[in-house]
Design a protein around this motif. Structure first.
Motif, PDB file in Angstrom:
ATOM      1  N   SER A 107       0.824  -1.214   0.000  1.00 39.52           N
ATOM      2  CA  SER A 107       0.000   0.000   0.000  1.00 39.52           C
ATOM      3  C   SER A 107       0.854   1.259   0.000  1.00 39.52           C
ATOM      4  O   SER A 107       0.462   2.291  -0.552  1.00 39.52           O
ATOM      5  N   GLY A 108       2.031   1.198   0.619  1.00 37.69           N
ATOM      6  CA  GLY A 108       2.910   2.362   0.617  1.00 37.69           C
ATOM      7  C   GLY A 108       3.356   2.755  -0.770  1.00 37.69           C
ATOM      8  O   GLY A 108       3.639   3.928  -1.045  1.00 37.69           O
ATOM      9  N   PHE A 109       3.410   1.781  -1.689  1.00 37.63           N
ATOM     10  CA  PHE A 109       3.827   2.079  -3.059  1.00 37.63           C
ATOM     11  C   PHE A 109       2.795   2.926  -3.798  1.00 37.63           C
ATOM     12  O   PHE A 109       3.132   3.602  -4.767  1.00 37.63           O
ATOM     13  N   MET A 110       1.551   2.897  -3.362  1.00 37.05           N
ATOM     14  CA  MET A 110       0.546   3.729  -4.011  1.00 37.05           C
ATOM     15  C   MET A 110       0.800   5.204  -3.716  1.00 37.05           C
ATOM     16  O   MET A 110       0.563   6.068  -4.565  1.00 37.05           O
ATOM     17  N   TYR A 111       1.281   5.504  -2.512  1.00 36.41           N
ATOM     18  CA  TYR A 111       1.692   6.874  -2.201  1.00 36.41           C
ATOM     19  C   TYR A 111       3.009   7.197  -2.912  1.00 36.41           C
ATOM     20  O   TYR A 111       3.200   8.301  -3.414  1.00 36.41           O
ATOM     21  N   ALA A 112       3.898   6.199  -2.956  1.00 36.96           N
ATOM     22  CA  ALA A 112       5.171   6.396  -3.643  1.00 36.96           C
ATOM     23  C   ALA A 112       4.963   6.673  -5.123  1.00 36.96           C
ATOM     24  O   ALA A 112       5.739   7.418  -5.737  1.00 36.96           O
ATOM     25  N   SER A 197      -7.606  15.644  -8.667  1.00 36.43           N
ATOM     26  CA  SER A 197      -8.768  15.081  -9.362  1.00 36.43           C
ATOM     27  C   SER A 197      -8.402  13.791 -10.076  1.00 36.43           C
ATOM     28  O   SER A 197      -9.162  12.809 -10.058  1.00 36.43           O
ATOM     29  N   PHE A 198      -7.232  13.774 -10.704  1.00 35.53           N
ATOM     30  CA  PHE A 198      -6.798  12.558 -11.390  1.00 35.53           C
ATOM     31  C   PHE A 198      -6.502  11.443 -10.392  1.00 35.53           C
ATOM     32  O   PHE A 198      -6.749  10.262 -10.675  1.00 35.53           O
ATOM     33  N   ILE A 199      -5.992  11.800  -9.205  1.00 41.75           N
ATOM     34  CA  ILE A 199      -5.747  10.774  -8.184  1.00 41.75           C
ATOM     35  C   ILE A 199      -7.071  10.235  -7.672  1.00 41.75           C
ATOM     36  O   ILE A 199      -7.207   9.025  -7.417  1.00 41.75           O
ATOM     37  N   TRP A 200      -8.072  11.103  -7.510  1.00 39.48           N
ATOM     38  CA  TRP A 200      -9.401  10.636  -7.095  1.00 39.48           C
ATOM     39  C   TRP A 200      -9.975   9.674  -8.124  1.00 39.48           C
ATOM     40  O   TRP A 200     -10.559   8.642  -7.778  1.00 39.48           O
ATOM     41  N   LEU A 201      -9.790   9.987  -9.407  1.00 41.71           N
ATOM     42  CA  LEU A 201     -10.232   9.070 -10.462  1.00 41.71           C
ATOM     43  C   LEU A 201      -9.472   7.750 -10.364  1.00 41.71           C
ATOM     44  O   LEU A 201     -10.060   6.667 -10.489  1.00 41.71           O
ATOM     45  N   ALA A 202      -8.151   7.843 -10.119  1.00 38.59           N
ATOM     46  CA  ALA A 202      -7.340   6.632  -9.966  1.00 38.59           C
ATOM     47  C   ALA A 202      -7.800   5.832  -8.747  1.00 38.59           C
ATOM     48  O   ALA A 202      -7.768   4.590  -8.761  1.00 38.59           O
ATOM     49  N   GLU A 203      -8.235   6.529  -7.689  1.00 41.76           N
ATOM     50  CA  GLU A 203      -8.730   5.841  -6.501  1.00 41.76           C
ATOM     51  C   GLU A 203      -9.974   5.033  -6.819  1.00 41.76           C
ATOM     52  O   GLU A 203     -10.144   3.907  -6.326  1.00 41.76           O
ATOM     53  N   ALA A 211      -7.988  -2.850  -4.713  1.00 40.32           N
ATOM     54  CA  ALA A 211      -6.749  -2.462  -4.033  1.00 40.32           C
ATOM     55  C   ALA A 211      -6.995  -2.299  -2.537  1.00 40.32           C
ATOM     56  O   ALA A 211      -6.165  -2.667  -1.712  1.00 40.32           O
ATOM     57  N   TRP A 212      -8.130  -1.713  -2.175  1.00 40.76           N
ATOM     58  CA  TRP A 212      -8.582  -1.630  -0.790  1.00 40.76           C
ATOM     59  C   TRP A 212     -10.086  -1.468  -0.830  1.00 40.76           C
ATOM     60  O   TRP A 212     -10.698  -1.427  -1.902  1.00 40.76           O
ATOM     61  N   LYS A 228     -13.755  12.865  -0.920  1.00 34.99           N
ATOM     62  CA  LYS A 228     -12.388  12.384  -0.821  1.00 34.99           C
ATOM     63  C   LYS A 228     -11.437  13.197  -1.692  1.00 34.99           C
ATOM     64  O   LYS A 228     -10.227  13.172  -1.474  1.00 34.99           O
ATOM     65  N   LEU A 229     -12.003  13.932  -2.644  1.00 37.85           N
ATOM     66  CA  LEU A 229     -11.160  14.775  -3.502  1.00 37.85           C
ATOM     67  C   LEU A 229     -10.390  15.788  -2.674  1.00 37.85           C
ATOM     68  O   LEU A 229      -9.228  16.102  -2.983  1.00 37.85           O
ATOM     69  N   SER A 230     -10.996  16.287  -1.584  1.00 40.16           N
ATOM     70  CA  SER A 230     -10.306  17.265  -0.742  1.00 40.16           C
ATOM     71  C   SER A 230      -9.088  16.639  -0.073  1.00 40.16           C
ATOM     72  O   SER A 230      -8.058  17.302   0.108  1.00 40.16           O
ATOM     73  N   SER A 231      -9.179  15.346   0.278  1.00 36.38           N
ATOM     74  CA  SER A 231      -8.036  14.667   0.893  1.00 36.38           C
ATOM     75  C   SER A 231      -6.888  14.542  -0.089  1.00 36.38           C
ATOM     76  O   SER A 231      -5.722  14.784   0.265  1.00 36.38           O
TER      77      SER A 231
END
Length: 274
Positions: A107-112, A197-203, A211-212, A228-231
């Motif tokens: 999961s850490g690799f998703m932040y990486a 926004s693109f990360i939210w789409l990826a989420e 993935a989770w 969650k977009l704000s996060s």
């Protein structure tokens, strides 16, 4: 035709910046529908992420210094995952040997992968940040954003106050980037929002691929709440602040607060960076 060529070139460079995230998506998609012999799913994903990271450096798609930054994000993200999963914010329901506190290490690799994208984009698009606030402001800001992810379980959520303060702190800031020899300019807050926004789409894609899992996705998959977009918007700011300061300290050998009055240009100090 000239516009289409510029658009294609921009998209191609963006795709190169996303090699690491795309590799994770591909692995998630593959393991969702195919059982890999002798491996639990999360363990196999971790193995692929490690191999991919090695190849990125071996093929010189990333530098060793960028690997250090990415590894830092892996640790920051993993620590956040451990806390959030313990609070029931989301879960990793499948078994794996490479789990710590119900959190798979992969999961850490998703932040990486977010840090990988930023480092790649920084280099490929020759990013320059103008009117960047002093590190005396950006470091406490990044810390406040990060710790709010933890304290909101016990104290009032301060994210909207933090977001409002961003418009004042970065009111004069903008980023320039180069594509096909042409320099473009963008408001820094807008760039944060677009990446978030693109990360939210990826989420959404990631949770669909398993993935989770959020609590409302246990029975069936649902679109991740737009809130969650704000996060992710705030996480992008933390990421860019850390990368910007680390790069500046390395290449200029002095803190951001003592740099030039309006421009952050760490990459231009050395010609040895590919």
């Amino acid at each position: 035709m000239h516009f289409l060529l510029k658009l294609f070139s921009f998209g191609y460079q963006q795709a190169l910046c996303c090699i690491f995230p795309v590799a994770i998506f591909a692995t998630l998609a593959f393991t969702k529908y195919v059982d890999v012999p002798f491996f639990y799913r999360y363990d196999f994903i971790l193995l692929v992420c490690i191999c991919m990271q090695f190849l990125m450096v071996y093929l010189k798609l990333e530098t060793v210094d960028e690997l250090k930054v990415i590894s830092l994000f892996h640790l920051i993200g993993l620590f956040l995952e451990l806390y959030k999963v313990s609070k029931g914010s989301w879960a990793y329901p499948q078994f794996a040997y490479t789990k710590i506190g119900n959190v798979p290490i992969y999961s850490g690799f998703m932040y990486a992968s977010v840090a990988s994208y930023i480092c790649q984009a920084w280099r490929r698009f020759d990013l320059r940040f103008h009117d960047w606030p002093s590190s005396w402001i950006t470091f406490p800001l990044a810390a406040a954003i990060y710790f709010n992810f933890f304290t909101l379980h016990y104290l009032p959520d301060m994210r909207w106050i933090i977001i409002l303060s961003l418009f004042f702190i970065f009111r004069r800031s903008y980023v320039t980037f180069v594509s096909r020899g042409v320099t473009y300019k963008m408001n820094i807050i807008l760039s944060f929002l677009l990446i978030g926004s693109f990360i939210w789409l990826a989420e959404n894609i990631s949770t669909f691929l398993g993935a989770w899992q959020y609590p409302n996705q246990k029975r069936q998959w649902n679109v991740v709440h737009i809130g969650k977009l704000s996060s992710w918007f705030l996480l992008v700011i933390i990421s860019i602040i850390i990368v910007a300061n680390l790069k500046h300290i390395k290449y200029n050998k002095k803190p951001l607060a003592t740099a030039g009055p309006d421009t952050l240009e760490p990459e231009t100090v050395t010609a040895s960076v590919p």
